[in-house]
Design an enzyme around this catalytic site. Sequence first.
Site, PDB file in Angstrom:
ATOM      1  N   LYS A  11       0.868  -1.206   0.135  1.00  0.00           N
ATOM      2  CA  LYS A  11      -0.248   0.007   0.036  1.00  0.00           C
ATOM      3  C   LYS A  11       0.870   1.192   0.006  1.00  0.00           C
ATOM      4  CE  LYS A  11      -3.346   2.511   2.890  1.00  0.00           C
ATOM      5  NZ  LYS A  11      -4.129   2.494   4.116  1.00  0.00           N
TER       6      LYS A  11
ATOM      7  N   LYS B 158     -10.328  12.963   7.918  1.00  0.00           N
ATOM      8  CA  LYS B 158      -9.773  12.379   9.393  1.00  0.00           C
ATOM      9  C   LYS B 158      -9.939  13.673  10.396  1.00  0.00           C
ATOM     10  CE  LYS B 158      -6.814   8.643   7.952  1.00  0.00           C
ATOM     11  NZ  LYS B 158      -7.595   7.579   8.797  1.00  0.00           N
TER      12      LYS B 158
ATOM     13  N   ARG C 242      -7.784  -0.309   0.879  1.00  0.00           N
ATOM     14  CA  ARG C 242      -8.276  -1.460   0.041  1.00  0.00           C
ATOM     15  C   ARG C 242      -8.701  -1.424  -1.232  1.00  0.00           C
ATOM     16  NH1 ARG C 242     -12.955  -1.681   4.720  1.00  0.00           N
ATOM     17  NH2 ARG C 242     -11.332  -0.851   5.787  1.00  0.00           N
TER      18      ARG C 242
END
Length: 490
Positions: free
Chosen positions: A258, A270, A344
């Site tokens: 990643k 965030k 993901r």
Amino acid sequence: MDFRHQLTTAAGVASVNADALLVVVIGNKVPSDLPAALSKALQAAIKQGDLALEGGRCLYVGQVPGVKAPRVAFAVAGDATPRAVRSALALGLAQFKGLGSKQLAVWLSGGGTLTEAHAEALATAGGDAVYLYRYTKPSAGPGSKLSRATLLCTRADEAAVAYGLKRGAAIVAGVTLAREVANRPGNHCTPSQLAEHAEELARTMKLKVEVLGRKEIEKLGMGAFLAVAQGSDEPPRFIVLRYNGAADSDAPVVLVGKGITFDTGGISIKPAAEMDEMKFDMGGAASVLGTFRAVAQLKARVNLIGLIPTCENMPSGRAVKPGDVVKSLSGKTVEILNTDAEGRLILCDALSYAERFKPRVVIDIATLTGACVVALGHHRSGLFTPHDALAEALARAGDAALDPCWRMPVDAEYDDALKSNFADMANVGPRAGGAITAAMFLKRFTDKLRWAHLDVAGTAWRSGAQKGATGRPVGLLTHYVLAQAQGGAA
Ligand code: BES
Ligand code: MN
Ligand code: ZN
């Protein structure tokens, strides 16, 4: 730092030529294999109450009459396990920090046979002791003067020690590269700059590298990866690294890292606190580079492919929105309910891309979920795979490297969490079991693969006063790849 070994007898330790001598005392008795001068100094320190023979204790004693090395320190290991010995080495090495010594001799006393793992422990402890981040901090100074560590050993242990040091030195080189790359802030490690690191590594280690840009990624059809990248002004990159150490007919090991060079969360932004740490969100990618460095240095007889999807996750007028549906390279559609579950999305397209190499195994490495940190803390990485033999091989590699992981479940029941009314799947489930649902999402793209996923969110970096990348899991991966080269079945 350079790692060597030197043959000596126990009595010869006192006359070893070095700037400094570190004696690791193994166990809770004064060892019988200490030369008289050192034994005397150790007993005096114990008698004075300056040192107890308990794991985790150490003492710098300076000059010792009858010992040639002008600086001496003792460090105590509770037992002879590589783990205990490595902590003692780390403490012992810290005693010489800031001193003038350049070459250090190390004697492991009272532990019996020295193994490869003990020698590797000296290398990794040494690498940790001297690493200093200075790329954007010139005031950090010139760093440690220690440039050589010599492990003293007897003839009987020589072969194991020599190989352990060689493997350890390669792991240190890999870990150091991974730390350096991962430590660089987002404005000094953009996706293009991460690709430059891969290109430089390929030049120095004679690897093959290919870097795909946005147009090529579009042409491939990596809609999930592109959805993450679209909010940023920095263009994405897809890095393909190859190391050929075996016959072309040998199926490769594929590592997928990643490479989010900064994760703001995107539109699902965030909170501000500690957001800076999201510069480490390319720790998986950095560990892939580090593993290539180690494996190539060791000239392992194995074929290795590294895949790194890399981009920033940013909010903007062009950013992907919650509820957007995108089409992945596999053809499956994904409803992006939370743009902060971006790892993901870039990994699933890389996993589909991995199929073309007909790999023997695919391992992805990702700082994927805060939930994994809640589950396992900072000691063990999360390991997810439906394949038992592969799980065992990776767990063994982690234990051997002192870079441990812990297997987590991937039961089909967890998969229900990803149901969507608008796409083949959603990119998030409910909060509960968040590390597992992330793995279940990836698993949906691995039907044609022998696959494992390592969630290194808790292990790839440290927070607080010691903030910085750890280089994990380069040790685990290097051990695993070496086991493959030696014909391991899993
Ligand atoms: N990079 C983060 C994971 C992370 C968070 C690592 C905190 C280390 C510390 C990842 O992209 C992320 O944001 N994951 C979300 C997933 C959630 C939205 C389902 C998380 O863990 O909060
Ligand atoms: Mn995120
Ligand atoms: Zn992330």
